[in-house]
Design an enzyme around this catalytic site. Structure first.
Site, short mmCIF file in Angstrom:
data_model
loop_
_atom_site.label_atom_id
_atom_site.label_comp_id
_atom_site.label_asym_id
_atom_site.label_seq_id
_atom_site.Cartn_x
_atom_site.Cartn_y
_atom_site.Cartn_z
N ASP A 38 0.86 -1.18 0.00
CA ASP A 38 0.00 0.00 0.00
C ASP A 38 0.89 1.24 0.00
O ASP A 38 2.04 1.19 0.46
CB ASP A 38 -0.90 0.00 1.24
N TYR A 157 -14.22 7.40 -13.12
CA TYR A 157 -14.21 6.15 -12.35
C TYR A 157 -14.80 5.00 -13.18
O TYR A 157 -14.22 3.92 -13.25
CB TYR A 157 -15.00 6.33 -11.06
N LYS A 161 -12.85 1.58 -14.49
CA LYS A 161 -13.27 0.23 -14.12
C LYS A 161 -13.73 -0.59 -15.32
O LYS A 161 -13.53 -1.81 -15.36
CB LYS A 161 -14.35 0.29 -13.04
N THR A 192 -16.20 0.56 3.18
CA THR A 192 -14.76 0.81 3.23
C THR A 192 -14.52 2.31 3.41
O THR A 192 -15.44 3.12 3.25
CB THR A 192 -14.08 0.36 1.92
#
Length: 250
Positions: A38, A157, A161, A192
C-alpha cells in the site's frame, strides 16, 4: 483452518484497508505468506501486525501503483531471491472527483485513470513476470459495479473500471496456456474508507440501490477473491464476478 494456500506467496495492493486488508488477512489465515502492499506503509504494517497476532505470515511493502518504478521495486522486493509469485490481488483504487464529464480537469481524470486502470496494468505486468517464474498462478483484479454500469458524475471512475474489466479479459487470454488464471471481482458498494463520511441521506440512497437491503462488508468480497485464487476455481479465467447485492439485476 482451511490451508489451501499453504506455502504460497501472495501480493495484495491497496492492502492497508477495505477489501485489500480483508483479503490479506483471509489469505494469511489460509496459509499464504502475504505481501501487504500500500502507499500508506504504516497502515499496511498495522494489517501485518493483525495477521501475525493471529498466527499468519505477512510483511508490509510501500507501493505507489501509478509509478512504474515503485511497482517494479515492490514486486522485486516481495519476490527477493527470484523465488517468483503464486497469487496477486490488485485492490488499490480511488473514486476521486465526482463531476459532470465536461467539467473534469485533465489532472483529475489522469489521477483516477492512472491509479485505477494504469496502476492495475503496471502491477499485472510485474506480477505476471514473477508468476511465470513459478510456472503459473492466479491474479484477481478488483473492479466495481461501475465496470459495467455508470452513475452521473462518475465518468472517470466508470471508464477506469470498464478498462480494468477489458484488461482482465485480454490478459487472461494472453496467459491461459501458460498457467496463469486472471479474473476480476465487481463489487457493489462496500463498507470501506472509500465511501466513509457520506451524509446519512446519501448512505440511505446507496443502500436502496442494492435489493439485498444493505451494502457489503469487505470480508464478503475477500471470500470471493479467495475462491477465484483457489484451485476450486481451476477452470475459471477471463471472468468478471459480480458481488453486488443485486445492484445489476434491477
Amino acid at each position: 483452518m482451511n490451508c489451501d494456500f499453504e506455502g504460497k506467496l501472495a501480493f495484495v495492493t491497496g492492502a492497508a484497508s477495505g477489501i485489500g486488508a480483508a483479503t490479506s488477512k483471509l489469505l494469511a489465515a489460509r496459509g499464504a505468506r502475504v505481501a501487504v502492499a500500500d502507499i500508506n506503509v504504516e497502515a499496511a504494517a498495522e494489517v501485518v501486525n493483525e495477521i501475525e497476532r493471529d498466527g499468519g505470515k505477512a510483511f508490509a511493502i510501500r507501493i505507489d501503483v501509478a509509478d512504474p518504478a515503485s511497482v517494479d521495486e515492490a514486486v522485486t522486493t516481495a519476490t527477493r531471491g527470484g523465488q517468483g509469485l503464486d497469487l496477486a490481488v490488485n485492490a488499490a483504487g480511488i473514486t476521486g472527483t465526482l463531476t459532470p464529464c465536461a467539467n473534469f480537469t485533465l489532472d483529475d481524470w489522469q489521477r483516477i485513470v492512472g491509479i485505477n486502470l494504469t496502476g492495475t496494468f503496471l502491477c499485472m505486468r510485474a506480477q505476471i513476470a514473477a508468476i511465470l517464474r513459478k510456472g503459473g498462478g492466479a491474479i484477481v483484479n478488483v473492479s466495481s459495479i461501475m465496470g459495467s454500469h455508470a452513475l452521473p458524475g462518475a465518468s472517470a471512475y466508470a471508464a477506469s473500471k470498464h478498462g480494468v474489466e477489458g484488461l482482465t479479459k485480454a490478459a487472461a487470454l494472453d496467459y491461459a496456456k501458460q498457467g496463469i488464471r486472471i479474473n476480476a471481482v465487481a463489487p457493489g458498494y462496500v463498507d470501506t474508507p472509500m465511501i466513509a463520511g457520506r451524509r446519512p441521506s446519501v448512505n440511505d440512497m446507496i443502500v436502496a440501490m442494492h435489493p439485498i437491503g444493505r451494502i457489503a462488508h469487505p470480508d464478503e468480497l475477500a471470500k470471493v477473491v479467495a475462491f477465484l485464487l483457489s484451485e476450486d476455481a481451476s477452470f475459471v479465467t477471463g471472468s468478471i464476478h459480480l458481488a453486488d447485492g443485486g445492484f445489476s439485476a434491477v
